[in-house]
Motif scaffolding. Structure first.
Motif, PDB file in Angstrom:
ATOM      1  N   PRO A 161      37.822  99.246 -12.476  1.00 54.51           N
ATOM      2  CA  PRO A 161      38.471  98.104 -11.832  1.00 54.51           C
ATOM      3  C   PRO A 161      39.442  97.426 -12.790  1.00 54.51           C
ATOM      4  O   PRO A 161      39.132  97.268 -13.966  1.00 54.51           O
ATOM      5  CB  PRO A 161      37.293  97.175 -11.513  1.00 54.51           C
ATOM      6  N   PRO A 162      40.643  97.080 -12.296  1.00 56.74           N
ATOM      7  CA  PRO A 162      41.580  96.391 -13.179  1.00 56.74           C
ATOM      8  C   PRO A 162      40.998  95.048 -13.613  1.00 56.74           C
ATOM      9  O   PRO A 162      40.133  94.502 -12.930  1.00 56.74           O
ATOM     10  CB  PRO A 162      42.829  96.200 -12.310  1.00 56.74           C
ATOM     11  N   PRO A 163      41.433  94.516 -14.751  1.00 57.50           N
ATOM     12  CA  PRO A 163      40.859  93.270 -15.229  1.00 57.50           C
ATOM     13  C   PRO A 163      41.006  92.138 -14.219  1.00 57.50           C
ATOM     14  O   PRO A 163      41.951  92.109 -13.430  1.00 57.50           O
ATOM     15  CB  PRO A 163      41.671  92.967 -16.477  1.00 57.50           C
ATOM     16  N   ASP A 164      40.062  91.238 -14.234  1.00 55.89           N
ATOM     17  CA  ASP A 164      40.117  90.005 -13.453  1.00 55.89           C
ATOM     18  C   ASP A 164      41.482  89.339 -13.707  1.00 55.89           C
ATOM     19  O   ASP A 164      41.909  89.239 -14.855  1.00 55.89           O
ATOM     20  CB  ASP A 164      38.981  89.105 -13.996  1.00 55.89           C
ATOM     21  N   PRO A 165      42.216  88.911 -12.642  1.00 57.08           N
ATOM     22  CA  PRO A 165      43.528  88.278 -12.870  1.00 57.08           C
ATOM     23  C   PRO A 165      43.453  87.124 -13.869  1.00 57.08           C
ATOM     24  O   PRO A 165      44.424  86.844 -14.579  1.00 57.08           O
ATOM     25  CB  PRO A 165      43.923  87.778 -11.486  1.00 57.08           C
ATOM     26  N   ALA A 166      42.292  86.462 -13.929  1.00 52.99           N
ATOM     27  CA  ALA A 166      42.136  85.340 -14.873  1.00 52.99           C
ATOM     28  C   ALA A 166      42.339  85.809 -16.308  1.00 52.99           C
ATOM     29  O   ALA A 166      42.762  85.034 -17.174  1.00 52.99           O
ATOM     30  CB  ALA A 166      40.745  84.726 -14.711  1.00 52.99           C
ATOM     31  N   PHE A 167      42.055  87.092 -16.556  1.00 53.55           N
ATOM     32  CA  PHE A 167      42.211  87.645 -17.908  1.00 53.55           C
ATOM     33  C   PHE A 167      43.635  87.474 -18.408  1.00 53.55           C
ATOM     34  O   PHE A 167      43.877  87.074 -19.542  1.00 53.55           O
ATOM     35  CB  PHE A 167      41.814  89.125 -17.890  1.00 53.55           C
ATOM     36  N   TRP A 168      44.603  87.795 -17.518  1.00 57.63           N
ATOM     37  CA  TRP A 168      46.013  87.727 -17.931  1.00 57.63           C
ATOM     38  C   TRP A 168      46.485  86.280 -18.079  1.00 57.63           C
ATOM     39  O   TRP A 168      47.458  86.017 -18.782  1.00 57.63           O
ATOM     40  CB  TRP A 168      46.892  88.490 -16.930  1.00 57.63           C
ATOM     41  N   ASP A 169      45.813  85.352 -17.401  1.00 58.73           N
ATOM     42  CA  ASP A 169      46.165  83.936 -17.573  1.00 58.73           C
ATOM     43  C   ASP A 169      45.611  83.386 -18.881  1.00 58.73           C
ATOM     44  O   ASP A 169      46.014  82.314 -19.333  1.00 58.73           O
ATOM     45  CB  ASP A 169      45.580  83.099 -16.413  1.00 58.73           C
ATOM     46  N   ARG A 170      44.658  84.107 -19.462  1.00 55.64           N
ATOM     47  CA  ARG A 170      43.986  83.619 -20.673  1.00 55.64           C
ATOM     48  C   ARG A 170      44.342  84.467 -21.889  1.00 55.64           C
ATOM     49  O   ARG A 170      43.519  84.625 -22.794  1.00 55.64           O
ATOM     50  CB  ARG A 170      42.466  83.638 -20.453  1.00 55.64           C
ATOM     51  N   ILE A 171      45.561  85.001 -21.891  1.00 52.86           N
ATOM     52  CA  ILE A 171      45.958  85.904 -22.982  1.00 52.86           C
ATOM     53  C   ILE A 171      45.747  85.254 -24.348  1.00 52.86           C
ATOM     54  O   ILE A 171      45.279  85.898 -25.283  1.00 52.86           O
ATOM     55  CB  ILE A 171      47.444  86.335 -22.801  1.00 52.86           C
ATOM     56  N   TYR A 209      51.434  96.066 -18.864  1.00 57.62           N
ATOM     57  CA  TYR A 209      51.108  95.079 -17.832  1.00 57.62           C
ATOM     58  C   TYR A 209      52.373  94.494 -17.202  1.00 57.62           C
ATOM     59  O   TYR A 209      52.520  94.458 -15.972  1.00 57.62           O
ATOM     60  CB  TYR A 209      50.246  93.964 -18.424  1.00 57.62           C
ATOM     61  N   PHE A 210      53.303  94.061 -18.049  1.00 58.30           N
ATOM     62  CA  PHE A 210      54.495  93.397 -17.519  1.00 58.30           C
ATOM     63  C   PHE A 210      55.491  94.380 -16.902  1.00 58.30           C
ATOM     64  O   PHE A 210      56.314  93.998 -16.076  1.00 58.30           O
ATOM     65  CB  PHE A 210      55.169  92.543 -18.605  1.00 58.30           C
ATOM     66  N   SER A 211      55.452  95.651 -17.324  1.00 58.81           N
ATOM     67  CA  SER A 211      56.385  96.629 -16.732  1.00 58.81           C
ATOM     68  C   SER A 211      55.850  97.177 -15.404  1.00 58.81           C
ATOM     69  O   SER A 211      56.559  97.886 -14.696  1.00 58.81           O
ATOM     70  CB  SER A 211      56.623  97.795 -17.699  1.00 58.81           C
ATOM     71  N   TYR A 259      43.832  99.051 -21.045  1.00 62.94           N
ATOM     72  CA  TYR A 259      43.359  97.687 -21.279  1.00 62.94           C
ATOM     73  C   TYR A 259      41.881  97.716 -21.657  1.00 62.94           C
ATOM     74  O   TYR A 259      41.163  98.666 -21.357  1.00 62.94           O
ATOM     75  CB  TYR A 259      43.588  96.783 -20.067  1.00 62.94           C
ATOM     76  N   PHE A 260      41.496  96.665 -22.359  1.00 63.06           N
ATOM     77  CA  PHE A 260      40.087  96.508 -22.725  1.00 63.06           C
ATOM     78  C   PHE A 260      39.409  95.711 -21.622  1.00 63.06           C
ATOM     79  O   PHE A 260      40.004  94.785 -21.067  1.00 63.06           O
ATOM     80  CB  PHE A 260      39.969  95.769 -24.057  1.00 63.06           C
ATOM     81  N   SER A 261      38.175  96.072 -21.339  1.00 70.42           N
ATOM     82  CA  SER A 261      37.483  95.398 -20.250  1.00 70.42           C
ATOM     83  C   SER A 261      37.083  93.971 -20.654  1.00 70.42           C
ATOM     84  O   SER A 261      36.349  93.795 -21.629  1.00 70.42           O
ATOM     85  CB  SER A 261      36.230  96.186 -19.880  1.00 70.42           C
ATOM     86  N   LEU A 302      33.190 102.330 -20.242  1.00 76.58           N
ATOM     87  CA  LEU A 302      34.065 101.279 -19.697  1.00 76.58           C
ATOM     88  C   LEU A 302      34.379 100.189 -20.722  1.00 76.58           C
ATOM     89  O   LEU A 302      34.577  99.034 -20.377  1.00 76.58           O
ATOM     90  CB  LEU A 302      33.456 100.648 -18.429  1.00 76.58           C
ATOM     91  N   TRP A 303      34.416 100.562 -22.010  1.00 75.08           N
ATOM     92  CA  TRP A 303      34.816  99.583 -23.029  1.00 75.08           C
ATOM     93  C   TRP A 303      36.315  99.351 -22.941  1.00 75.08           C
ATOM     94  O   TRP A 303      36.818  98.302 -23.203  1.00 75.08           O
ATOM     95  CB  TRP A 303      34.452 100.072 -24.439  1.00 75.08           C
ATOM     96  N   TRP A 304      37.048 100.426 -22.634  1.00 72.75           N
ATOM     97  CA  TRP A 304      38.464 100.302 -22.321  1.00 72.75           C
ATOM     98  C   TRP A 304      38.835 101.415 -21.353  1.00 72.75           C
ATOM     99  O   TRP A 304      38.024 102.303 -21.089  1.00 72.75           O
ATOM    100  CB  TRP A 304      39.363 100.297 -23.558  1.00 72.75           C
ATOM    101  N   ALA A 305      40.057 101.305 -20.801  1.00 75.74           N
ATOM    102  CA  ALA A 305      40.430 102.262 -19.746  1.00 75.74           C
ATOM    103  C   ALA A 305      41.895 102.650 -19.847  1.00 75.74           C
ATOM    104  O   ALA A 305      42.727 101.882 -20.340  1.00 75.74           O
ATOM    105  CB  ALA A 305      40.181 101.630 -18.378  1.00 75.74           C
TER     106      ALA A 305
END
Lengths: 64, 257
Positions: B4-14, B78-80, B86-88, B153-156
């Motif tokens: 599963p792609p990271p929780d959207p909150a992840f990208w808000d908390r860079i 991510y931005f492209s 990504y890391f989980s 699932l440590w990273w994907a």
């Protein structure tokens, strides 16, 4: 030369051991695949053994 | 492997050190803290052998060099809109951007150890030989680490999830080959920098040497990323040209990504 000269070698050996142990309990990896992954890292293990030998020889030469 | 792609909150908390997305789990805590203990072994050895200045250069240098490379590579994906990896967020507590702190610290002790081993084994050879051996040893370790990490699932590697992207990437043991190239290059370049710049302290003095060290570090970071982008483009071009080196089912004995 001191015993601490082995520390960086021990560090990578611990990393190898922990990863290798994780492999045996990893879902989706068969025992054969785990064995292949371990075999792949033989060059690293040989380097670790040779490095231990090199440090040991340096210590010995220094004592003499 | 579906991931599963990271929780959207992840990208808000860079920029958050603690992203608060991982549940309480002693195993996660162990994975976050254990690399610190191994790193302490190397820091102690480095301090006693090289003194505090060189130890700081190695620690800060390797930490920044590798973790910034991880950050840029992930964020570019991510931005492209074509995710690289990504890391989980559910697997780590402490972060440096989008790279777990434990991974960045892991980079430090792995680079310190392999550079040390290369120095012990090839002390009479040139810098390039030692740097190449260090890079190859680190890459060799990762040939075991990465296939285990993705299955836990440590990273994907999201490219593994669609056939189109699977076929434009060359895979080794279910991992894109650019990952292994990256491992080699990071250690190779850092080892050269480490052997070449700090010894200049006697003539340049400490302040100038530190400045030059980090300046080169930034340049090498850019060069590493350029080579990785180039390698990825080359693989895609070869694929378009009909050379299907990106066959996801090669090698057959290993299976797909």
């Amino acid at each position: 030369m001191k015993k601490r000269d082995y520390l960086p070698i021990i560090a990578i050996l611990i990393m190898w051991l922990i990863t290798s142990m994780s492999g045996s309990s990893t879902p989706g990896l068969t025992p054969t695949q785990t064995g292949i992954l371990t075999l792949i890292t033989v060059p690293l293990l040989i380097a670790i053994i040779l490095a231990i030998r090199a440090v040991y020889k340096e210590h010995k030469a220094e004592k003499e | 492997m579906a991931f599963p792609p990271p929780d959207p909150a992840f990208w808000d908390r860079i920029l958050w050190l603690w992203k608060g997305l991982a549940p309480w789990d002693p195993i996660i805590l162990f994975r976050d803290i254990f690399p610190v203990f191994i790193a302490i072994l190397c820091l102690y050895h480095s301090y006693k052998t090289f003194g505090w200045w060189k130890t700081t250069l190695f620690f800060v240098g390797s930490f920044l060099f590798t973790s910034l490379e991880e950050n840029v590579w992930i964020l570019v994906g991510y931005f492209s809109g074509t995710p690289t990896y990504y890391f989980s967020p559910e697997q780590y507590y402490l972060w440096f951007g989008v790279c777990p702190l434990s991974v960045a610290i892991g980079w430090f002790f792995i680079s310190y150890s392999v550079v040390y081993i290369a120095t012990k084994l090839f002390k009479n050879r040139g810098v390039l030989t030692r740097a190449a051996v260090g890079g190859l040893l680190a890459m060799n370790l990762d040939l075991m680490v990465d296939p285990i990490a993705v299955r836990n699932l440590w990273w994907a590697w999201p490219q593994a999830e669609t056939l189109a992207t699977q076929q434009t990437t060359f895979w080794i043991l279910g991992i894109p080959v650019t990952n292994f190239i990256g491992w080699f290059l990071l250690i190779f370049f850092f080892a050269i920098l480490w052997e070449k710049v700090p010894p200049k302290e006697e003539t340049w003095k400490r302040k100038k040497t530190t400045g030059v060290f980090f300046l080169y570090l930034a340049g090498l970071l850019g060069l590493t990323l350029l080579i990785l982008v180039g390698a990825q483009i080359l693989i895609a071009v070869l694929h378009v040209g009909g050379l299907n080196i990106g066959d996801p089912y090669f090698p057959i004995w290993w299976g797909g990504p």
